[in-house]
Design a protein around this motif. Structure first.
Motif, PDB file in Angstrom:
ATOM      1  N   ALA B  93       6.755  -1.051  54.698  1.00 44.81           N
ATOM      2  CA  ALA B  93       8.029  -0.419  55.067  1.00 44.81           C
ATOM      3  C   ALA B  93       7.776   0.865  55.857  1.00 44.81           C
ATOM      4  N   TRP B  94       6.755   1.602  55.445  1.00 42.38           N
ATOM      5  CA  TRP B  94       6.389   2.838  56.152  1.00 42.38           C
ATOM      6  C   TRP B  94       6.002   2.537  57.605  1.00 42.38           C
ATOM      7  N   VAL B  95       5.124   1.571  57.770  1.00 40.24           N
ATOM      8  CA  VAL B  95       4.649   1.243  59.120  1.00 40.24           C
ATOM      9  C   VAL B  95       5.781   0.664  59.971  1.00 40.24           C
ATOM     10  N   ARG B  96       6.594  -0.192  59.361  1.00 35.61           N
ATOM     11  CA  ARG B  96       7.746  -0.710  60.106  1.00 35.61           C
ATOM     12  C   ARG B  96       8.702   0.422  60.493  1.00 35.61           C
ATOM     13  N   GLY B  97       8.877   1.369  59.604  1.00 32.14           N
ATOM     14  CA  GLY B  97       9.753   2.515  59.898  1.00 32.14           C
ATOM     15  C   GLY B  97       9.252   3.306  61.102  1.00 32.14           C
ATOM     16  N   LEU B  98       7.935   3.486  61.184  1.00 32.31           N
ATOM     17  CA  LEU B  98       7.357   4.182  62.344  1.00 32.31           C
ATOM     18  C   LEU B  98       7.550   3.346  63.615  1.00 32.31           C
ATOM     19  N   ALA B  99       7.290   2.057  63.498  1.00 28.33           N
ATOM     20  CA  ALA B  99       7.411   1.185  64.666  1.00 28.33           C
ATOM     21  C   ALA B  99       8.853   1.146  65.179  1.00 28.33           C
ATOM     22  N   HIS B 100       9.796   1.034  64.237  1.00 26.85           N
ATOM     23  CA  HIS B 100      11.205   0.971  64.653  1.00 26.85           C
ATOM     24  C   HIS B 100      11.684   2.297  65.231  1.00 26.85           C
ATOM     25  N   ALA B 101      11.072   3.396  64.821  1.00 30.69           N
ATOM     26  CA  ALA B 101      11.448   4.685  65.420  1.00 30.69           C
ATOM     27  C   ALA B 101      11.190   4.645  66.922  1.00 30.69           C
ATOM     28  N   VAL B 102      10.184   3.890  67.341  1.00 31.75           N
ATOM     29  CA  VAL B 102       9.959   3.691  68.775  1.00 31.75           C
ATOM     30  C   VAL B 102      10.837   2.555  69.313  1.00 31.75           C
ATOM     31  N   SER B 103      10.800   1.421  68.616  1.00 31.87           N
ATOM     32  CA  SER B 103      11.421   0.219  69.197  1.00 31.87           C
ATOM     33  C   SER B 103      12.942   0.247  69.131  1.00 31.87           C
ATOM     34  N   CYS B 104      13.515   1.007  68.190  1.00 29.81           N
ATOM     35  CA  CYS B 104      14.978   1.106  68.119  1.00 29.81           C
ATOM     36  C   CYS B 104      15.494   2.440  68.630  1.00 29.81           C
ATOM     37  N   ASP B 105      14.749   3.520  68.459  1.00 29.11           N
ATOM     38  CA  ASP B 105      15.322   4.831  68.753  1.00 29.11           C
ATOM     39  C   ASP B 105      14.857   5.453  70.063  1.00 29.11           C
ATOM     40  N   ILE B 106      13.776   4.955  70.633  1.00 35.10           N
ATOM     41  CA  ILE B 106      13.314   5.501  71.917  1.00 35.10           C
ATOM     42  C   ILE B 106      13.445   4.453  73.025  1.00 35.10           C
ATOM     43  N   HIS B 107      12.704   3.377  72.863  1.00 33.16           N
ATOM     44  CA  HIS B 107      12.532   2.461  73.983  1.00 33.16           C
ATOM     45  C   HIS B 107      13.824   1.841  74.518  1.00 33.16           C
ATOM     46  N   PRO B 108      14.783   1.432  73.644  1.00 38.22           N
ATOM     47  CA  PRO B 108      15.987   0.783  74.191  1.00 38.22           C
ATOM     48  C   PRO B 108      16.777   1.695  75.128  1.00 38.22           C
ATOM     49  N   LEU B 109      16.636   3.006  74.932  1.00 39.35           N
ATOM     50  CA  LEU B 109      17.376   3.951  75.763  1.00 39.35           C
ATOM     51  C   LEU B 109      16.714   4.139  77.117  1.00 39.35           C
ATOM     52  N   ASN B 110      15.460   3.744  77.211  1.00 38.93           N
ATOM     53  CA  ASN B 110      14.687   4.054  78.411  1.00 38.93           C
ATOM     54  C   ASN B 110      14.234   2.824  79.178  1.00 38.93           C
ATOM     55  N   ASN B 111      14.808   1.711  78.817  1.00 36.51           N
ATOM     56  CA  ASN B 111      14.631   0.458  79.536  1.00 36.51           C
ATOM     57  C   ASN B 111      15.058   0.556  80.999  1.00 36.51           C
ATOM     58  N   LEU B 112      14.463  -0.264  81.831  1.00 33.73           N
ATOM     59  CA  LEU B 112      14.866  -0.288  83.243  1.00 33.73           C
ATOM     60  C   LEU B 112      16.374  -0.503  83.412  1.00 33.73           C
ATOM     61  N   ARG B 113      16.938  -1.465  82.645  1.00 38.64           N
ATOM     62  CA  ARG B 113      18.359  -1.783  82.837  1.00 38.64           C
ATOM     63  C   ARG B 113      19.260  -0.576  82.511  1.00 38.64           C
ATOM     64  N   VAL B 114      18.807   0.252  81.580  1.00 35.65           N
ATOM     65  CA  VAL B 114      19.594   1.431  81.212  1.00 35.65           C
ATOM     66  C   VAL B 114      19.462   2.511  82.274  1.00 35.65           C
ATOM     67  N   LEU B 115      18.246   2.716  82.748  1.00 38.00           N
ATOM     68  CA  LEU B 115      18.038   3.722  83.802  1.00 38.00           C
ATOM     69  C   LEU B 115      18.793   3.316  85.069  1.00 38.00           C
ATOM     70  N   GLN B 116      18.837   2.011  85.327  1.00 34.76           N
ATOM     71  CA  GLN B 116      19.602   1.536  86.489  1.00 34.76           C
ATOM     72  C   GLN B 116      21.096   1.782  86.306  1.00 34.76           C
ATOM     73  N   TYR B 117      21.589   1.591  85.101  1.00 31.78           N
ATOM     74  CA  TYR B 117      23.015   1.839  84.836  1.00 31.78           C
ATOM     75  C   TYR B 117      23.340   3.317  85.085  1.00 31.78           C
ATOM     76  N   LEU B 118      22.461   4.192  84.599  1.00 32.61           N
ATOM     77  CA  LEU B 118      22.685   5.632  84.800  1.00 32.61           C
ATOM     78  C   LEU B 118      22.751   5.941  86.290  1.00 32.61           C
ATOM     79  N   ASP B 119      21.827   5.380  87.022  1.00 34.32           N
ATOM     80  CA  ASP B 119      21.748   5.616  88.464  1.00 34.32           C
ATOM     81  C   ASP B 119      22.933   4.966  89.186  1.00 34.32           C
ATOM     82  N   GLN B 120      23.088   3.665  88.994  1.00 36.92           N
ATOM     83  CA  GLN B 120      24.019   2.898  89.823  1.00 36.92           C
ATOM     84  C   GLN B 120      25.479   3.002  89.374  1.00 36.92           C
ATOM     85  N   GLN B 121      25.715   2.966  88.057  1.00 32.72           N
ATOM     86  CA  GLN B 121      27.111   3.000  87.576  1.00 32.72           C
ATOM     87  C   GLN B 121      27.601   4.438  87.377  1.00 32.72           C
ATOM     88  N   LEU B 122      26.709   5.304  86.895  1.00 32.50           N
ATOM     89  CA  LEU B 122      27.169   6.650  86.555  1.00 32.50           C
ATOM     90  C   LEU B 122      26.767   7.690  87.594  1.00 32.50           C
TER      91      LEU B 122
END
Lengths: 215, 215
Positions: B93-122
């Motif tokens: 659970a500890w290791v999964r918690g660390l992994a999800h801190a990256v995979s749920c709390d950092i990376h989804p926000l910094n995906n190409l599709r999100v950066l493109q939305y910021l650029d192109q839509q906003l």
């Protein structure tokens, strides 16, 4: 000491863990943090949980677990009945893949802290924020609808006729959507699964409005 | 049929799965999708993987698994050596918690599709997009640094002296950060773990620049 869930009534990740605890029939106490008041960033909570995010589950011996899916995985291992993940390795991967499509690809983009950043740092309008929210829900739900509509393992729930990890994530996301008026008509399969969740008191009790500290 | 990894050389979630496959010593073929050209949204791929996201792993019998952490979990169950998750439920659970801190709390926000939305839509400026990227990395890395710096289970890696799920996620994120000039000096523990990863050919080979279809 009892299980203590550090959570916020309206947090979607908190809804997931409450539903899992309820489905497992586990008793727990609530400590609540009002996110808009940044209570989850207070020193006392950061000492318990340096991630500074809810939910966090405090076990009987004081150990803190964080990240909703890591917590649910742990609970499912320790309290196997009713199972929230299938037995077969392939089916587990399938259900986890559905769950992560919500927990990694939709929800992190629509968190309060992200919507606040759009509003406060980027000056996005209220309607722009709502469009952002719906955009990521629609992207994710369209895929999930396609995956689930044609899958033979689906029953009343994402996998078979008992609720599991994917249903919990889907249900919590639909609850979260209410604030932004998401049109569910393109997602009849997801809507049906959600409606079957609504027949289960353990899941319904996890909704924000049934939280003892809701306001 | 061999294992086939549907992926993109620069995708951070693809780096994770490549590292896991390499650590397990599993041979696999690549099918590549150039995300900027939306090749992962072509009908042929959507039929294989309605989520329309890379990576997706195609097993010997043709079954498609998606979501990087669900894939790695599956691989860890089927090919237990070397283990990418600890034996003990609490430590998992500890290791999964660390992994999800990256995979749920950092990376989804910094995906190409999100950066493109910021650029192109906003219409967010290039510098605004870079600030967004660094903001979410810094939020997540500051917590992870605090969690890991004081944790007795840490060794050369997040958990002990062999690399696992959390290291893979951390390593892939640091690789992703290079495009945005993230200052690692506030995160000496994370930097040290990353540097220990760099000593392992299995992990280094997962980097974008070593992908056979890198350009």
């Amino acid at each position: 000491m009892n299980l203590v869930l550090h959570n916020f009534f309206r947090s979607s990740a908190s809804v997931r863990v409450r539903a899992a605890l309820n489905l497992k029939g586990l008793a727990y106490e609530h400590v609540s943090y009002v996110l808009r008041k940044k209570e989850h960033r207070a020193e006392a909570f950061l000492e318990l949980n340096p991630q500074g995010l809810v939910p966090a589950l405090q076990l009987e011996d004081g150990t803190i677990l964080n990240q909703s899916l890591a917590i649910i995985d742990y609970l499912d291992g320790q309290h196997p009945e009713p199972a929230l993940l299938p037995e077969s390795a392939l089916d587990r991967a399938w259900v986890r893949g559905l769950a992560h499509a919500v927990s990694c690809d939709i929800h992190p983009l629509n968190n309060l802290r992200v919507l606040q950043y759009l509003d406060q740092q980027l000056g996005v309008s209220e309607e722009g924020v709502a469009e952002w929210f719906r955009h990521w829900v629609d992207e994710g739900f369209a895929s999930l609808e396609k995956q689930l509509a044609s899958d033979a393992r689906r029953g009343r729930f994402c996998y078979g006729d008992t609720p599991g990890l994917a249903d919990i994530c889907l249900f919590a996301q639909v609850a979260n959507n209410r604030r932004f008026d998401v049109d569910m008509s393109p997602y009849p399969t997801l809507q049906a699964i959600h409606d079957h969740c609504l027949e289960l008191p353990a899941i319904v009790d996890a909704l924000p409005e049934h939280h003892p500290h809701a306001n």
